[in-house]
Design a protein around this motif. Structure first.
Motif: not given
Length: 305
Positions: A233-236, A241-249
């Motif tokens: 549903r969401d974009r990569v 960064t930790a925030a970007e990794h949490r989102h991608n996870m």
């Protein structure tokens, strides 16, 4: 060679460049490590591998598997990988048949995944995944589980819902020594022979999967082999960064699961469900995810227009 190299846009130039170290085994560069590695230098990496679990008392294989993360190094290209004797222990882990795995996504917590041992339906001991099937742009490995059958597994005979807790897509983060592997339910429950990861034109992750029965080593499935596609549903978010990794996870928990159209049906991809709605009449999202093969045979599943 990185299997994603032809698929990744320029902003993923820092993403892992895995080497194949055998059937279903990958070595990811330790230098990348989301910019935080204490083991910099060429020839160092993390080997992610799986193997059949063996019963300690009888020496015979069980229905479960073990996954391992081991720090390795080699002296030059083409040289064999060797385990790092010291300094890499923070990364070294082994997930045995008693190791905890977390169920995530729409089916997690559903009554069909609850057992006497786990009334929450969210925590599973062990995995039936042996091989690494893909590496994500954010540096995790994906492992397809085998399905368990009552005739072959004692735990399934004791609790029939136990079988519903295997057959998922396991995501493992080799770079985080404290991370618990996650069984992602949104990509569906079936035995995967192979998969390929790509990015859509608007930056979402797409996973094309072929179920067991496809012609091994070819780009096409045999007649009758199940083919599925998951689109997030969401974009990569590119970056380390930790925030970007949490989102991608969280990308693999929200999206849409499609099945390939077959003879007598609309060509192309057919929507089976997303994380909130089923497109197969009479079946809930969890019921579709538990048995996508039977769901994609439903005559009235809605086609993707």
């Amino acid at each position: 060679m990185n299997p994603l190299s032809s698929l990744l846009p320029r902003q993923f130039s820092r993403a892992p460049q895995p080497d194949s170290a055998g059937d279903g085994t990958f070595v990811l560069p330790l230098e990348w490590s989301r910019g935080r590695s204490c083991h910099r230098g060429a020839g160092q990496g993390l080997m992610v591998a799986g193997r059949e679990a063996v019963d300690a008392s009888t020496g015979t294989p069980t229905n479960l598997c073990e996954l391992s993360v081991v720090a390795v190094r080699r002296t030059g290209s083409g040289e064999p990988w060797q385990e790092v004797a010291s300094g890499g222990r923070a990364y070294d882990r082994r997930f045995t048949e008693t190791a905890p795995f977390v169920l995530t996504g729409p089916a997690a917590g559903h009554r069909l995944l609850r057992t006497v041992a786990d009334p929450s339906g969210r925590r599973v001991l062990g995995t039936s995944a042996r091989a690494c099937l893909a590496v994500t742009p954010w540096g995790t490995t994906l492992h397809g589980e085998r399905t368990l059958r009552p005739s072959a597994d004692q735990s399934v005979r004791r609790d029939p819902h136990e079988a519903n807790r295997f057959g998922w897509l396991v995501e493992l983060d080799p770079y985080d020594p404290d991370a618990t592997p996650r069984k992602r339910t949104m990509p569906g429950r079936f035995e995967r022979e192979r998969m390929a990861i790509s990015l859509t034109s608007d930056g979402r992750v797409a996973i094309d999967m072929v179920g067991v029965g496809g012609a091994a080593g070819t780009g096409a499935a045999e007649p009758g082999a199940a083919r599925y596609r998951f689109v997030s549903r969401d974009r990569v978010r590119p970056g380390t960064t930790a925030a970007e990794h949490r989102h991608n996870m969280g990308l693999l928990d929200h999206g849409t699961l499609y099945a390939a159209g077959g003879p007598g049906r609309t060509e192309g991809w057919v929507r089976l469900c997303d994380d909130e709605q089923s497109y197969v009449p009479g079946r809930s999202v969890t019921e579709v995810l538990l048995a996508p093969r039977s769901s994609d045979r439903a005559d009235d599943a809605l086609p993707l227009l």
